[in-house]
Design an enzyme around this catalytic site. Structure first.
Site, PDB file in Angstrom:
ATOM      1  CG  HIS A 267       3.943  -1.293  29.600  1.00  0.00           C
ATOM      2  ND1 HIS A 267       5.096  -2.040  29.507  1.00  0.00           N
ATOM      3  CD2 HIS A 267       2.992  -2.159  30.027  1.00  0.00           C
ATOM      4  CE1 HIS A 267       4.852  -3.279  29.864  1.00  0.00           C
ATOM      5  NE2 HIS A 267       3.572  -3.380  30.188  1.00  0.00           N
TER       6      HIS A 267
ATOM      7  CG  ASP B 123       8.295  -0.843  29.130  1.00  0.00           C
ATOM      8  OD1 ASP B 123       7.700   0.082  29.719  1.00  0.00           O
ATOM      9  OD2 ASP B 123       7.771  -1.941  28.874  1.00  0.00           O
TER      10      ASP B 123
ATOM     11  CB  SER C  28       3.894  -5.644  32.508  1.00  0.00           C
ATOM     12  OG  SER C  28       3.609  -6.218  31.268  1.00  0.00           O
TER      13      SER C  28
END
Length: 351
Positions: free
Chosen positions: A101, A131, A204
């Site tokens: 993402h 992911d 992230s």
């Protein structure tokens, strides 16, 4: 007199035990930071997204009527959105791991290193289901991390995160492993490491380090309304699909060809089970691995290769990783009988 000496001796031992610091508590994270910080990168992207253009009315209901009346859909225009994330070098020739993402639909990917260098990167491959994404910069001699063993990680162990929260490059935070095997509904293969190390937007794709200086997870998601609730993808799961992502751009995952659902207490009682465990097969894909092996609708799968399946969500994860091309043994409950059924796990088809 002896009882008095004994009491004093016991008191001294108790005092020393209370005052002594726990051996597992690190005195400093500085050595770990110094050895690993240069392998962590900040990632900035420009993503192209499509947004709906408003009609001349500027009212949602009137807009809908306007475009429906003229027999079309609301026109869309492209809009560029910038985002920030983190990543880490896994090989000295420029391969970098991050979250999918972070780089999804990115027009440009720029990687900033601890020494001040900023390099353009290209997307090598990705796995939206897990992911993760693999990108590459053209460079040599880069400091790379060591990928550890997330299976050996224990709840309560110290861990450290390095990332780019809110654009604050190479921020270091620490905490412990709060739980393992978390399923929070972000994907079909949830098996997340929960940590209380502070993780914020921008972290992230960054690494979660063990005290050995090895990466045990990729920080991927937080619960926005909570505090100290961060989750990381286990690095063992990543290592399973990394070779195929590097070679083909896509992960190779195992496929059984069944649709399964949880065994509720009511279903367990109806089937004469002592507890609601396992995964009950709701349907079987015709011609799929399960069908060829003899699994049937209504079977309750309770073990795979000797490992117990406590919840239905564990089945796709256990099948997906480490079994492609292998014939595995399932223990199933069928009409009150316990059976062992073998099936060849195939590569998951594109659709």
């Amino acid at each position: 007199m002896r009882s008095w000496y004994k009491s004093v001796f016991t008191f001294i031992l108790f005092s020393l035990a209370v005052s002594a610091p726990a051996q597992s508590v690190p005195q400093s994270f500085a050595p770990l930071v110094k050895s690993q910080k240069s392998s962590v990168v900040n990632i900035s992207t420009r993503q192209v997204i499509k947004v709906t253009q408003p009609s001349p009315f500027g009212d949602p209901q009137m807009d809908q009527f306007f475009y429906r009346f003229f027999g079309g859909q609301a026109p869309q225009k492209e809009q560029v959105r910038q985002s920030l994330g983190s990543g880490f070098v896994i090989s000295s020739d420029g391969y970098i791991l991050t979250n999918n993402h972070v780089v999804d639909k990115a027009k440009d990917i720029r990687v900033s290193f601890d020494d001040g260098r900023v390099l353009e990167a290209k997307l090598i491959g990705k796995s939206p289901e897990i992911d993760i994404a693999l990108i590459k910069v053209e460079a040599a001699g880069l400091p790379a991390v060591t990928l550890g063993d997330s299976e050996a990680l224990e709840v309560g162990e110290w861990v450290m995160a390095i990332g780019n929260p809110f654009g604050l490059s190479h921020t270091v935070t620490k905490g412990i492993v709060s739980a393992k095997g978390r399923v929070i509904g972000v994907g079909p293969y949830d098996d997340l490491i929960q940590t209380d190390a502070a993780i914020n937007p921008g972290n992230s794709g960054g690494p979660l380090f063990s005290m050995k200086g090895e990466v045990v997870g990729i920080n991927t998601i937080i619960i926005a309304k909570g505090q100290n609730l961060g989750f990381a993808v286990p690095i063992n799961m990543v290592k399973e699909v990394l070779p195929s992502i590097k070679a083909t751009g896509k992960p190779e995952l195992g496929w059984l060809g069944v649709d399964a659902q949880p065994v509720t207490p009511e279903i367990a009682e109806a089937l004469g089970m002592s507890e609601p465990v396992g995964a009950i097969i709701r349907s079987v894909t015709r011609g799929g691995p399960a069908d060829k092996g003899g699994l049937k609708k209504g079977d309750v799968i309770v073990e795979l290769e000797g490992k117990k399946i406590l919840a239905a969500g564990e089945l796709p994860r256990m099948v997906a990783f480490g079994h492609i091309g292998k014939t595995v043994t399932f223990k199933v409950l069928r009409q009150g009988k316990t059976l062992e059924i073998k099936a060849l796990v195939e590569k998951r088809p594109e659709k």
